[in-house]
Design an enzyme around this catalytic site. Structure first.
Site, PDB file in Angstrom:
ATOM      1  N   ARG A  42       0.901  -1.245   0.048  1.00  0.00           N
ATOM      2  CA  ARG A  42      -0.041   0.074   0.091  1.00  0.00           C
ATOM      3  C   ARG A  42       0.852   1.264   0.126  1.00  0.00           C
ATOM      4  O   ARG A  42       0.409   2.298  -0.631  1.00  0.00           O
ATOM      5  CB  ARG A  42      -0.928  -0.026   1.383  1.00  0.00           C
ATOM      6  CG  ARG A  42      -1.850   1.191   1.075  1.00  0.00           C
ATOM      7  CD  ARG A  42      -2.794   1.277   2.624  1.00  0.00           C
ATOM      8  NE  ARG A  42      -4.066   1.928   2.396  1.00  0.00           N
ATOM      9  CZ  ARG A  42      -4.517   2.497   3.407  1.00  0.00           C
ATOM     10  NH1 ARG A  42      -4.133   2.343   4.625  1.00  0.00           N
ATOM     11  NH2 ARG A  42      -5.675   3.401   3.203  1.00  0.00           N
ATOM     12  N   SER A  91      -7.632   6.864  -0.386  1.00  0.00           N
ATOM     13  CA  SER A  91      -7.160   5.535  -0.480  1.00  0.00           C
ATOM     14  C   SER A  91      -8.303   4.994   0.686  1.00  0.00           C
ATOM     15  O   SER A  91      -8.312   5.331   1.776  1.00  0.00           O
ATOM     16  CB  SER A  91      -5.762   5.312   0.081  1.00  0.00           C
ATOM     17  OG  SER A  91      -5.594   3.946   0.066  1.00  0.00           O
ATOM     18  N   SER A  92      -9.128   4.077   0.094  1.00  0.00           N
ATOM     19  CA  SER A  92     -10.219   3.503   1.184  1.00  0.00           C
ATOM     20  C   SER A  92      -9.798   2.843   2.271  1.00  0.00           C
ATOM     21  O   SER A  92      -8.620   2.235   2.294  1.00  0.00           O
ATOM     22  CB  SER A  92     -11.083   2.667   0.094  1.00  0.00           C
ATOM     23  OG  SER A  92     -11.703   3.415  -0.749  1.00  0.00           O
ATOM     24  N   GLN A  93     -10.292   2.590   3.423  1.00  0.00           N
ATOM     25  CA  GLN A  93     -10.150   2.288   4.610  1.00  0.00           C
ATOM     26  C   GLN A  93      -9.964   0.341   4.134  1.00  0.00           C
ATOM     27  O   GLN A  93     -10.800   0.011   3.702  1.00  0.00           O
ATOM     28  CB  GLN A  93     -11.136   2.058   5.648  1.00  0.00           C
ATOM     29  CG  GLN A  93     -10.835   1.514   7.038  1.00  0.00           C
ATOM     30  CD  GLN A  93     -12.005   1.802   7.984  1.00  0.00           C
ATOM     31  OE1 GLN A  93     -12.912   2.632   7.646  1.00  0.00           O
ATOM     32  NE2 GLN A  93     -11.676   1.300   9.280  1.00  0.00           N
ATOM     33  N   PHE A 240     -17.740   6.728   0.793  1.00  0.00           N
ATOM     34  CA  PHE A 240     -16.898   7.185  -0.251  1.00  0.00           C
ATOM     35  C   PHE A 240     -17.112   8.507  -0.932  1.00  0.00           C
ATOM     36  O   PHE A 240     -18.211   8.818  -0.812  1.00  0.00           O
ATOM     37  CB  PHE A 240     -17.081   5.887  -1.220  1.00  0.00           C
ATOM     38  CG  PHE A 240     -16.632   4.513  -1.168  1.00  0.00           C
ATOM     39  CD1 PHE A 240     -15.479   4.318  -1.372  1.00  0.00           C
ATOM     40  CD2 PHE A 240     -17.183   3.922  -0.205  1.00  0.00           C
ATOM     41  CE1 PHE A 240     -14.705   2.736  -1.199  1.00  0.00           C
ATOM     42  CE2 PHE A 240     -16.908   2.691   0.409  1.00  0.00           C
ATOM     43  CZ  PHE A 240     -15.527   1.983  -0.194  1.00  0.00           C
TER      44      PHE A 240
END
Length: 377
Positions: A42, A91-93, A240
C-alpha cells in the site's frame, strides 16, 4: 528505514500486522485475499496523504515520514487528492476494501473472469484485483488525468499491468465489455444503466454482478435481464467520495440562511442523528445532505442544522423543536423516514434491497413489495 530495502522490509512486517488485525476482527475471511493484501504494498500507492487540517504527510518529507509510514499501515482511509481545498480522492479503509473484494465473489478457476473497477484512485485496489485475478483480467477507469497517470506508474512499480483507462466511470468501458464483475470505489446515487448493459449474462450465481457504495452502505446486485438487476445491501456502513462532483462534496459550499420562524415540535430526537441505521435510510431518501452539529460533552448530537443542494434547510434545537426555510419542508422528509424506521424495528442496511430496470430504480425494505423509495437516475 534508511534505504529502499529497509523500507520494503519494514513495510512487509507492517502489512502482515495489519492483515492479521483484519482477520482477527472478522473483516477478512478469504485466504486468497489475505495473501493479496499481504503482498501488495500500500505504501507504494500512497506516497503522501492529507491530514484533517489539509497538511500533506509525505514519505519524501523527513518531518512527516514516520507519521506517513504508520498511517499507510493502519486501517484508515487516507485523503490523497484535493481540488480547490476539497478532498476529491482517497485510499479507502483496508477493512472496507476487504469487505467489498470478498463480496465481489471472484473466481480464479481458469475461466478468465473479468472485472471492471470504477474509480482507479491511487491504483491500490486495482493492484489487489490484478494480484488475485491477473493483470489481463482487470480494467480500471478514472476521470482524473493526473490520477490515471500516477496510478499507471505506481502499478508498474509494484509489478502489475491492468488496463488503466481515462474515462467517465458513469459510462463504464464498453470497448472491453462484457464484465463478470463491476466494482465501484466511489459513491453513487443510482446504478448507471451502462454498468448493467456491460455485465455478462447468465443466471443465478453465474450472472454478472455489481458491488458499489449506494448511499451510506454497499449494495450487491446481479443481472436478471438485459437492463435489469436486483440484489441487497450488505451490513454496516460505507462512506466514499461521489462518482461525480457538480459542487464541492456534492453539496452547496455555503450553508443557506438559517430559518428564523418559530420552531415546532418534532418526533425525531437528536439522538437519532447519530444512529447509522437511520442515517442509511436518510442517505437513500435525501441524498447529499450536509450537516452541522452541536454536541454534548460526551460527543452526542444535542442540536443540528441540515440542508440539501436545493437550498432547503432545517434547524433542530436543543428544546426538541425544529424550524425550516427554503423551497420545501426538508425536515418533514426526515420525519417520514423516521416513522418508517421505527415502525419496522429500526432496520439496518442488510434489510434493504435494490431493483433496477430500464424505467426506474427502487430501494425497498425487506421485500420488493415492502416500503420503497425511487432513486433519481
Amino acid at each position: 528505514m534508511t534505504t529502499d530495502s529497509d523500507l520494503a522490509q519494514a513495510a512487509t512486517v507492517e502489512r502482515a500486522r495489519l492483515v492479521q488485525s483484519l482477520v482477527d476482527s472478522g473483516d477478512m475471511t478469504d485466504a486468497a485475499w489475505r495473501e493479496a493484501f499481504e503482498r501488495v504494498p500500500r505504501h507504494v500507492f500512497v506516497p503522501s496523504f492529507y491530514d484533517h487540517t489539509g497538511r500533506e504527510i509525505s514519505a519524501s518529507d523527513a518531518g512527516t515520514r514516520d507519521q506517513w509510514f504508520a498511517a499507510v499501515h493502519e486501517d484508515r482511509a487516507l485523503v490523497t487528492h484535493r481540488t480547490a481545498g476539497a478532498a476529491t480522492s482517497s485510499s479507502s479503509q483496508p477493512s472496507v476494501m476487504a469487505t467489498m473484494l470478498e463480496a465481489l465473489r471472484v473466481e480464479t478457476d481458469g475461466t478468465g473472469m473479468k472485472v471492471l473497477e470504477i474509480g482507479t484512485g491511487t491504483g491500490y485496489n486495482a493492484a489487489l484485483l490484478a494480484h488475485r485475478l491477473g493483470s489481463d483480467s482487470v480494467v480500471t477507469v478514472d476521470t482524473e488525468p493526473d490520477l490515471v497517470t500516477a496510478a499507471r506508474a505506481r502499478l508498474a512499480e509494484a509489478g502489475y499491468k491492468p488496463r488503466v483507462v481515462l474515462a467517465d466511470g458513469a459510462y463504464g468501458h464498453a470497448e472491453l465489455a462484457p464484465y463478470d464483475r463491476i466494482i465501484a470505489t466511489c459513491r453513487i446515487g443510482s446504478v448507471p444503466s451502462a454498468w448493467v448493459r456491460q455485465l455478462s449474462g447468465g443466471t443465478g450465481t453465474d450472472a454478472g454482478q455489481i458491488i458499489a457504495p449506494l448511499g451510506n452502505a454497499l449494495v450487491r446486485i446481479h443481472r436478471t435481464g438485459p437492463l435489469r438487476a436486483e440484489g441487497r445491501f450488505l451490513p454496516g456502513g460505507a462512506y466514499f467520495m461521489p462518482l461525480r462532483r457538480d459542487t464541492v462534496d456534492g453539496v452547496p459550499t455555503r450553508r443557506p440562511e438559517l430559518p428564523t420562524d418559530e420552531g415546532r415540535r418534532t418526533e425525531v430526537p437528536a439522538s437519532a442523528l447519530a444512529d447509522n441505521a437511520y442515517r442509511f435510510l436518510l442517505s437513500i431518501v435525501e441524498p447529499d445532505l450536509a450537516w452541522q452539529y452541536d454536541l454534548t460533552q460526551d460527543g452526542k448530537p444535542a442540536a443540528a442544522r441540515v440542508w440539501s443542494p436545493d437550498g432547503a434547510i432545517a434547524a433542530l434545537h436543543t428544546d426538541g423543536t425544529v424550524s425550516e426555510a427554503g423551497p420545501r419542508s426538508l425536515w418533514s422528509r426526515l420525519e417520514d423516514a423516521y416513522r418508517v424506521f421505527t415502525e419496522h424495528d429500526e432496520p439496518g442496511p442488510e434489510r434493504y434491497g435494490l431493483t433496477v430496470d430500464d424505467e426506474a430504480q427502487r430501494v425497498w425494505l425487506d421485500t420488493p413489495r415492502g416500503p420503497s423509495w425511487g432513486l433519481l437516475t
